[in-house]
Design a protein around this motif. Structure first.
Motif, PDB file in Angstrom:
ATOM      1  N   ARG A   3       0.821  -1.221   0.000  1.00  0.00           N
ATOM      2  CA  ARG A   3       0.000   0.000   0.000  1.00  0.00           C
ATOM      3  C   ARG A   3       0.850   1.263   0.000  1.00  0.00           C
ATOM      4  N   LEU A   4       2.051   1.209  -0.508  1.00  0.00           N
ATOM      5  CA  LEU A   4       2.963   2.359  -0.448  1.00  0.00           C
ATOM      6  C   LEU A   4       2.423   3.599  -1.141  1.00  0.00           C
ATOM      7  N   ASP A   5       1.710   3.429  -2.225  1.00  0.00           N
ATOM      8  CA  ASP A   5       1.235   4.574  -2.998  1.00  0.00           C
ATOM      9  C   ASP A   5      -0.280   4.729  -2.934  1.00  0.00           C
ATOM     10  N   GLY A   6      -0.902   4.066  -1.955  1.00  0.00           N
ATOM     11  CA  GLY A   6      -2.342   4.170  -1.776  1.00  0.00           C
ATOM     12  C   GLY A   6      -2.685   5.320  -0.851  1.00  0.00           C
ATOM     13  N   SER A   7      -3.953   5.625  -0.782  1.00  0.00           N
ATOM     14  CA  SER A   7      -4.405   6.677   0.124  1.00  0.00           C
ATOM     15  C   SER A   7      -5.232   6.057   1.237  1.00  0.00           C
ATOM     16  N   GLY A   8      -5.395   6.794   2.320  1.00  0.00           N
ATOM     17  CA  GLY A   8      -6.213   6.331   3.422  1.00  0.00           C
ATOM     18  C   GLY A   8      -5.591   5.185   4.197  1.00  0.00           C
ATOM     19  N   LEU A   9      -4.315   5.307   4.499  1.00  0.00           N
ATOM     20  CA  LEU A   9      -3.636   4.272   5.274  1.00  0.00           C
ATOM     21  C   LEU A   9      -4.036   4.422   6.738  1.00  0.00           C
ATOM     22  N   ASP A  10      -5.105   3.735   7.123  1.00  0.00           N
ATOM     23  CA  ASP A  10      -5.671   3.923   8.449  1.00  0.00           C
ATOM     24  C   ASP A  10      -5.297   2.803   9.424  1.00  0.00           C
ATOM     25  N   VAL A  11      -4.296   2.022   9.084  1.00  0.00           N
ATOM     26  CA  VAL A  11      -3.866   0.980  10.004  1.00  0.00           C
ATOM     27  C   VAL A  11      -2.479   1.322  10.542  1.00  0.00           C
ATOM     28  N   GLU A  34      11.805   3.525  -3.153  1.00  0.00           N
ATOM     29  CA  GLU A  34      11.925   2.654  -4.319  1.00  0.00           C
ATOM     30  C   GLU A  34      12.365   1.246  -3.922  1.00  0.00           C
ATOM     31  N   GLU A  35      13.258   1.144  -2.949  1.00  0.00           N
ATOM     32  CA  GLU A  35      13.674  -0.182  -2.471  1.00  0.00           C
ATOM     33  C   GLU A  35      12.480  -0.918  -1.859  1.00  0.00           C
ATOM     34  N   ARG A  36      11.622  -0.204  -1.173  1.00  0.00           N
ATOM     35  CA  ARG A  36      10.411  -0.812  -0.616  1.00  0.00           C
ATOM     36  C   ARG A  36       9.479  -1.294  -1.729  1.00  0.00           C
ATOM     37  N   ARG A  37       9.316  -0.461  -2.749  1.00  0.00           N
ATOM     38  CA  ARG A  37       8.471  -0.859  -3.885  1.00  0.00           C
ATOM     39  C   ARG A  37       9.015  -2.122  -4.542  1.00  0.00           C
ATOM     40  N   TRP A  72      -0.968 -24.228  -5.985  1.00  0.00           N
ATOM     41  CA  TRP A  72      -1.492 -23.817  -4.677  1.00  0.00           C
ATOM     42  C   TRP A  72      -1.905 -22.352  -4.720  1.00  0.00           C
ATOM     43  N   PRO A  73      -2.767 -21.906  -3.808  1.00  0.00           N
ATOM     44  CA  PRO A  73      -3.312 -20.542  -3.889  1.00  0.00           C
ATOM     45  C   PRO A  73      -2.274 -19.432  -3.694  1.00  0.00           C
ATOM     46  N   MET A  74      -2.589 -18.289  -4.307  1.00  0.00           N
ATOM     47  CA  MET A  74      -1.744 -17.100  -4.167  1.00  0.00           C
ATOM     48  C   MET A  74      -2.096 -16.386  -2.865  1.00  0.00           C
ATOM     49  N   THR A  75      -1.129 -15.654  -2.345  1.00  0.00           N
ATOM     50  CA  THR A  75      -1.337 -14.929  -1.093  1.00  0.00           C
ATOM     51  C   THR A  75      -1.790 -13.497  -1.356  1.00  0.00           C
ATOM     52  N   VAL A  76      -1.217 -12.867  -2.360  1.00  0.00           N
ATOM     53  CA  VAL A  76      -1.482 -11.456  -2.643  1.00  0.00           C
ATOM     54  C   VAL A  76      -2.568 -11.337  -3.703  1.00  0.00           C
ATOM     55  N   GLU A  77      -3.570 -10.540  -3.405  1.00  0.00           N
ATOM     56  CA  GLU A  77      -4.601 -10.238  -4.393  1.00  0.00           C
ATOM     57  C   GLU A  77      -4.229  -8.937  -5.085  1.00  0.00           C
ATOM     58  N   GLU A  78      -4.232  -8.959  -6.401  1.00  0.00           N
ATOM     59  CA  GLU A  78      -3.830  -7.781  -7.175  1.00  0.00           C
ATOM     60  C   GLU A  78      -4.634  -6.541  -6.807  1.00  0.00           C
ATOM     61  N   LYS A  79      -5.917  -6.713  -6.530  1.00  0.00           N
ATOM     62  CA  LYS A  79      -6.771  -5.554  -6.230  1.00  0.00           C
ATOM     63  C   LYS A  79      -6.349  -4.847  -4.942  1.00  0.00           C
ATOM     64  N   ASN A  80      -5.602  -5.530  -4.078  1.00  0.00           N
ATOM     65  CA  ASN A  80      -5.144  -4.919  -2.828  1.00  0.00           C
ATOM     66  C   ASN A  80      -3.776  -4.268  -2.946  1.00  0.00           C
ATOM     67  N   ALA A  81      -3.136  -4.372  -4.085  1.00  0.00           N
ATOM     68  CA  ALA A  81      -1.806  -3.796  -4.286  1.00  0.00           C
ATOM     69  C   ALA A  81      -1.935  -2.359  -4.761  1.00  0.00           C
ATOM     70  N   CYS A  82      -1.500  -1.431  -3.924  1.00  0.00           N
ATOM     71  CA  CYS A  82      -1.525  -0.005  -4.253  1.00  0.00           C
ATOM     72  C   CYS A  82      -0.101   0.543  -4.284  1.00  0.00           C
ATOM     73  N   THR A  83       0.797  -0.232  -4.818  1.00  0.00           N
ATOM     74  CA  THR A  83       2.206   0.159  -4.890  1.00  0.00           C
ATOM     75  C   THR A  83       2.598   0.208  -6.346  1.00  0.00           C
ATOM     76  N   GLU A  84       3.161   1.343  -6.745  1.00  0.00           N
ATOM     77  CA  GLU A  84       3.586   1.507  -8.138  1.00  0.00           C
ATOM     78  C   GLU A  84       4.751   0.584  -8.436  1.00  0.00           C
ATOM     79  N   MET A  85       4.827   0.148  -9.679  1.00  0.00           N
ATOM     80  CA  MET A  85       5.985  -0.638 -10.106  1.00  0.00           C
ATOM     81  C   MET A  85       7.137   0.300 -10.337  1.00  0.00           C
ATOM     82  N   TRP A  86       8.365  -0.240 -10.226  1.00  0.00           N
ATOM     83  CA  TRP A  86       9.540   0.588 -10.441  1.00  0.00           C
ATOM     84  C   TRP A  86       9.706   0.903 -11.915  1.00  0.00           C
ATOM     85  N   VAL A  87      10.515   1.894 -12.139  1.00  0.00           N
ATOM     86  CA  VAL A  87      10.754   2.374 -13.504  1.00  0.00           C
ATOM     87  C   VAL A  87      11.845   1.582 -14.171  1.00  0.00           C
TER      88      VAL A  87
END
Length: 187
Positions: free
Chosen positions: A128-136, A150-153, A172-187
């Motif tokens: 959630r690095l580039d998302g808004s409303g980080l309420d946790v 950028e290292e975090r991304r 086997w199932p994936m852990t990360v759901e794409e819809k929950n990823a609010c982090t930009e990809m690196w350049v």
């Protein structure tokens, strides 16, 4: 000392291009700090493991370095209540451990290691690095600069990629759901 420098050089020249998440200048600079300020031993061992696994000169050492990396990562996990492993370095360690385990086709172990890497990334809010409303609650302080952000991304996206690879390879199932990823990809 020269041997350690050479192992790091091998890692950053040969392995890092396919797993570009550790910032080389900061990592190498941290190696010259006081012992308690250096990257954790588990990260150093898995870097040496991956370097040794692709060179004839150190080929006999990669398995030893791998076992040491896992041992120290698990020892860190057992300290206190586990709070000391909520770090970028430990997340990166588990990503690199996963990479090595896939290389050796240890799929069940790699899948479990991927889970550790992804959960650490999620605990630190890397998804959630580039998302808004980080309420946790935030486990990491804000990044000091663009390089640290950028290292975090990159660390998040490498965890994401290993999660996808683990699931595709095993079914086997994936852990990360794409819809929950609010982090930009690196350049």
């Amino acid at each position: 000392m020269l041997t350690l420098v050479y192992r790091h050089q091998i890692y950053f020249e040969k392995v890092h291009p396919s797993i570009p998440m550790i910032h080389r200048p900061r990592y190498l600079a941290a190696m010259n700090l006081a012992p308690h300020m250096r990257p954790p031993v588990c990260l150093r061992y898995i870097i040496w493991c991956l370097a040794a696994s692709i060179t004839d000169k150190y080929e006999a050492l990669h398995e030893h370095f791998y076992y040491r990396a896992r041992k120290y990562a698990q020892m860190d996990e057992m300290k206190g209540h586990g709070e000391s492993i909520i770090t970028m370095a430990h997340c990166q360690t588990w990503i690199l451990i996963t990479t090595y385990e896939f290389k050796l086709m240890h799929f069940p172990r790699a899948w479990l290691s991927t889970g550790r890497a992804v959960r650490l990334a999620q605990m630190m809010g890397l998804h959630r690095l580039d998302g808004s409303g980080l309420d946790v609650k935030q486990c990491l302080p804000p990044p000091k600069d663009w390089t640290e952000r950028e290292e975090r991304r990159r660390t998040f996206w490498m965890a994401f990629c290993t999660d996808r690879y683990a699931s595709i390879g095993t079914g086997w199932p994936m852990t990360v759901e794409e819809k929950n990823a609010c982090t930009e990809m690196w350049v």
